[in-house]
Every structure is written in structure tokens, then in C-alpha cells.
Write a protein that holds these residues in place. Structure first.
Motif, short mmCIF file in Angstrom:
data_model
loop_
_atom_site.label_atom_id
_atom_site.label_comp_id
_atom_site.label_asym_id
_atom_site.label_seq_id
_atom_site.Cartn_x
_atom_site.Cartn_y
_atom_site.Cartn_z
N ALA A 86 0.86 -1.19 0.00
CA ALA A 86 0.00 0.00 0.00
C ALA A 86 0.89 1.23 0.00
N ALA A 87 0.35 2.34 -0.48
CA ALA A 87 1.14 3.58 -0.58
C ALA A 87 0.23 4.78 -0.39
N SER A 88 0.78 5.84 0.25
CA SER A 88 0.04 7.08 0.42
C SER A 88 -0.11 7.78 -0.93
N PRO A 89 -1.14 8.62 -1.11
CA PRO A 89 -1.36 9.27 -2.41
C PRO A 89 -0.19 10.13 -2.87
N ASP A 90 0.53 10.77 -1.93
CA ASP A 90 1.62 11.67 -2.30
C ASP A 90 2.98 10.98 -2.35
N ALA A 91 3.01 9.64 -2.11
CA ALA A 91 4.29 8.93 -2.15
C ALA A 91 4.92 9.08 -3.53
N LEU A 92 6.20 9.44 -3.57
CA LEU A 92 6.89 9.68 -4.84
C LEU A 92 8.31 9.16 -4.72
N ASP A 93 8.72 8.24 -5.65
CA ASP A 93 10.07 7.71 -5.58
C ASP A 93 10.97 8.43 -6.58
N ILE A 94 12.22 8.04 -6.65
CA ILE A 94 13.19 8.73 -7.47
C ILE A 94 12.86 8.62 -8.95
N GLY A 95 12.13 7.54 -9.34
CA GLY A 95 11.77 7.35 -10.73
C GLY A 95 10.52 8.07 -11.16
N GLY A 96 9.90 8.85 -10.26
CA GLY A 96 8.69 9.58 -10.60
C GLY A 96 7.43 8.76 -10.43
#
Length: 515
Positions: free
Chosen positions: A47-57
Motif C-alpha cells: 500500500a502507498a500514500s497518495p503523495d508517495a513519490l520515488d526517485i523514478g517519478g
């Protein structure tokens, strides 16, 4: 011994996702995957929060289902990986030091620095992270804003001892770019002696204690000219509160300072006043031509039709600070913004220009909308003329593939949604007036924009009327928009019905968005 691929009992993905949906920032729930020997060989994002953002976009739901070992292979075997295993084994929270991670995207390596926290939860891990680097964003600041404001951006990485200047900073110091930036240690060697003590105290507080600085001093350029330079900077700290990176800007105030010195040396005669007013009118006309929005515009962006009307209340020196921006971003989404700067005149125009170009620059680099508002708030808070620097903004990003519109606001009136002939105002996510306080929080809201929907962003000039409450004006707008929603001239019909040129008291900016 656990079977290969099995994991410890964890709450259902639906329950965890519901919890993370209410959290800001980048947060994920990881479940361990076990090999045949019973050891953890991988983690999977459940699961992930809506604003989660990784280095790959990758953002939010795009992260769900990813394998950590396959998606971020170089993490395996690092202190971060062992930290995850330690939390699973002992249950103690993990809070790592800032670390670098590099991922190759479209053939180009992209390196970023993060701090990561992990805590045990129902056999899995709750993991949150913060991205510390901002060099990529700063390097893509729009050059036009720097040129008009006589300013340039700088970034000091105290951990790696690296320094980045934008091109405009080299112009301010009249320095050959091949020589590289001037370090904080070298800067006193370029400063006029009388200004050294105060500047040194400010820099020591910035680097040692992480205190923000806003200080003006004189420098001697490589060409021998003495210039008046303003330096505004703030520090980002690690988990221990130690500054690790400094962001700021330099602004050349030489022309302004010299003008003030000349004015102080002249009598306040009518001739001097007339000359000053004439110069300001010329500057105002140039600023209007270069910065102010077009009065009428119709665009096609990311599958949307965007019609905009901008009607300034007055021309010349008393022009206001209403503004808008509508552009297509590199990922194919659309950025839609309407804002209103407090006040009128040159101060309002200058502040509007800062907000408009800075918001564009950050959005183009993929900065999340709540972060953009937080950065704009910091920019206004550290501006010199505090009395003039407050503003309201509503900002949205439309993703055409998902038909989703994510929006944020800072003290702005809510957007009006027209669907199936009915009008209603959307519930605003949390967000306070820009430049009002440093204790801010900006949330986002997301909804699906359906074919046939109409959405109106607007400034308060559209709904204000002498002797009436703002709520009455909002109700009048909703009724008028619903009455004309079936026609093909919604924006023109609303303006014709609500705007009286003889009684209105403010600028008006309206953006009509339809699928």
C-alpha cells in the motif's frame, strides 16, 4: 520455517490503504517475502500514500505491487536493507542517516539523497521517506524570473561540499563561470570590509544553527565594481537537526540602492517627483507587457478545454496582482493555477511574477502540489516588503489517463463544479494564506473529472459586490452558472451576468475547465 514467498500476517491491503490515504508525504506498507531457507529475500509494496513519490517519478498507486529488490536493486545489502531486517527481527524503529541512491531513467543516471524511517506493523513495515536534494528543481528555475528580478539561485550541499549557482548569480558577481561558484568560505574575500562582521555572523548562524538569513551587503566584483547584494538562505537539517544543505538566492540591489542614494541627495521638488513618477510608469508598462496574463485565452491541454478571462480593474501603476497559469507538463498532465496577490501597483506585480514563474518551475520538475505551496509560502515570508507579500492560490494537476484532478489551495475560494446541470462548490483541503505564517500545512484533494463536467476557478473580484456578503456572491455565481451550463458560452455568460463595470472594485480572473 516459512514457505517460500510467504509473509507474516498483515492487515488486508484495503485496510492499510485506507489508513495511508489520510497521510501526507511519502509512506508505504511493505510485506516481507521469504525464500526456501526461511530468510527474507525481498519486500513488496502492499500500500502507498497518495503523495508517495520515488526517485523514478512513480507516485501513489503506481508503487503498489513493486518488488524492492527488483525495482531498487542497489538497496540490497545496504545499511537501509539491514535496517529493515532489524526492525522485522526486533521491532525497534529504524531511522537512518541521509543516504544517496542512483537510478538510471531513460539512459540517464539520476542521483538523490533521502532520509528513511521504518517501523514494524502487523508483520510488515511502515516506511516513510523524505527527499533532501533540490538541485534538480533549482537548476530548472525559469530564467525569465531571474532576469526580471535581478536574482539567481544557489544551493550548498554541506555533506558533499558541493555548490551550484544559476547563471544569473555569475552575472551578479561579474564572475567567469569557468571559475566556478564562490564558496561560503571564500565569500568574505569579495565583501567590502565594513560589511564583513554582520555578514560573518549571519553565515555562522546559518551553517552552525540552521537559522534562516536575509542580509544585504556590498561586494567587489572581479571587474572592480562595488555592488549591493541581498542574500536570502535557509538550511535543511538531517534527523539530528544538523544542517546538511542550504538553499537561497542572491539579488542585485545595486540599481535600487543607487537610485535611493540619488533621491536622498536631491530636494523634494515637483520636478523630482514628476521624474520619479514618469520612471515608475515606464517600469509599470514594461512589467505589464512582460508579466501580466493575456486578457482572454482558450487552450487545449491534456484533453481539457481551458478558457480564461482576465479583467484588470485599473491600468497603469495601480494594476493588481490577479494571475493565472495553464500549461502542459512534461509527463502529459496539465497544470492549472489561479492566484490573487494582496495589494496593487509594482509590489503586487513583482510578487505575482515571483509566484507565477516559481510555481511553473517547480511543477515542471515534478514537485508535489502541497510542496509547491509550502515553498511559495517560504518565498513570500522571506521577502523584504512583508506588508505587501500575502497571496491566495488555487492549483490543480489533471492526469488525462486516469481522468483525475488533484488540487490544493492557500486561502483561496473553492472551485465551482457543474455536473448534469447542478452546481456545487468543492470542499477545500487545508491550506492557509501564503506569506501569513511559517506554521503551515497544505493538503491535497482528488476527484474524477467526467466528460460533460465544467469547473470554474476564480478570484474574489467575480463574487464581491458593494454592500453584500461574500456568501451571497458565491450563491449568485452558482445560480448563474447552473442557468447557463447548457450553452456554449459559459464563461462569457457568467461574466456578462455578474460583472458590472461601473460598480466592481477589484481585478477578475476566471478559468473555465471542461473535458
Amino acid at each position: 520455517m516459512k514457505a517460500e514467498g510467504a509473509r507474516s500476517p498483515a492487515p488486508t491491503a484495503t485496510v492499510v490503504q485506507e489508513l495511508l490515504d489520510g497521510l501526507p508525504g511519502s509512506v508505504t506498507f511493505l510485506v516481507p517475502l521469504y525464500g526456501a531457507d526461511g530468510e527474507v529475500e525481498d519486500f513488496r509494496v502492499e500500500a502507498a500514500s497518495p503523495d508517495a513519490l520515488d526517485i523514478g517519478g512513480r507516485r501513489g498507486g503506481e508503487l503498489v505491487g513493486l518488488s524492492i529488490a527488483e525495482t531498487y536493486p542497489s538497496v540490497r545489502g545496504t545499511p537501509l536493507w539491514h535496517g529493515y531486517l532489524g526492525v522485522l527481527a526486533g521491532g525497534a524503529r529504524y531511522e537512518g542517516e541521509p543516504f544517496e541512491y542512483e537510478e538510471v531513467l531513460a539512459g540517464f543516471p539520476r542521483r538523490s539523497r533521502f532520509t528513511v524511517r521504518a517501523a514494524a506493523c502487523q508483520g510488515g513495515l511502515i516506511v516513510s521517506w523524505v527527499r533532501l536534494d533540490s538541485g534538480e528543481r533549482e537548476q530548472r528555475r525559469l530564467e525569465v524570473m531571474q532576469r526580471l528580478g535581478s536574482m539567481g539561485w544557489a544551493n550548498w550541499d554541506l555533506v558533499r561540499s558541493t555548490l551550484t549557482w544559476s547563471r544569473q548569480v555569475y552575472d551578479i558577481f561579474d564572475r567567469d563561470p569557468s571559475l566556478g561558484p564562490i564558496t561560503l568560505e571564500e565569500l568574505p574575500g569579495h565583501v567590502v570590509a565594513d560589511d564583513l562582521p554582520a555578514l560573518g555572523e549571519n553565515i555562522r548562524s546559518l551553517v552552525g544553527d540552521g537559522r534562516s538569513m536575509d542580509h544585504t551587503f556590498r561586494v567587489t566584483t572581479d571587474g572592480g565594481e562595488v555592488r549591493h547584494v541581498r542574500m536570502v538562505a535557509e538550511a535543511e537539517a538531517d534527523v539530528r537537526g544538523v544542517p546538511v544543505e542550504i538553499h537561497g538566492f542572491f539579488q542585485d540591489l545595486t540599481d535600487l540602492t543607487r537610485a535611493e542614494e540619488r533621491l536622498l541627495g536631491h530636494e523634494r521638488s515637483a520636478m523630482a517627483q514628476q521624474g520619479r513618477l514618469a520612471a515608475e510608469r515606464t517600469l509599470a508598462a514594461r512589467l505589464q507587457h512582460a508579466l501580466l496574463p493575456l486578457p482572454q485565452q482558450s487552450l487545449r491541454l491534456a484533453g481539457l478545454t481551458v478558457d480564461v478571462a482576465y479583467q484588470p480593474h485599473q491600468e497603469g501603476l495601480n494594476v493588481g496582482g490577479d494571475w493565472y497559469s495553464a500549461i502542459e507538463l512534461p509527463d502529459g498532465s496539465a497544470l492549472l493555477v489561479v492566484g490573487d496577490v494582496a495589494g496593487h501597483g509594482l509590489d503586487a506585480v513583482a510578487t505575482m511574477a515571483q509566484l507565477r514563474f516559481t510555481a511553473k518551475g517547480m511543477a515542471i520538475t515534478g514537485t508535489p502540489l502541497p510542496t509547491i505551496l509550502a515553498r511559495l509560502n517560504t518565498l513570500l515570508w522571506h521577502s523584504a516588503e512583508r506588508a505587501f507579500n500575502t497571496a491566495t492560490v488555487i492549483m490543480a494537476r489533471y492526469e488525462p489517463d486516469a481522468e483525475l484532478l488533484t488540487w490544493v489551495q492557500a486561502g483561496h475560494l473553492p472551485p465551482l463544479l457543474l455536473r448534469d446541470g447542478e452546481a456545487r462548490y468543492l470542499t477545500s483541503p487545508h491550506g492557509v494564506l501564503l506569506g501569513a505564517t511559517t506554521a503551515t500545512r497544505y493538503d491535497s484533494a482528488t476527484f474524477r473529472l467526467l466528460p460533460g463536467d465544467h469547473l470554474l476557478f476564480f478570484t474574489d473580484g467575480l463574487v464581491e459586490a458593494p454592500g453584500q456578503l461574500i456568501d451571497d456572491g458565491l450563491a449568485r455565481l452558482a445560480r448563474t452558472a447552473a442557468e447557463h451550463s447548457g450553452g456554449g458560452r459559459l464563461l462569457d455568460d457568467v461574466l456578462d451576468s455578474l460583472v458590472d463595470p461601473d460598480t466592481r472594485r477589484d481585478d477578475i480572473c476566471v478559468m473555465h475547465i471542461s473535458v
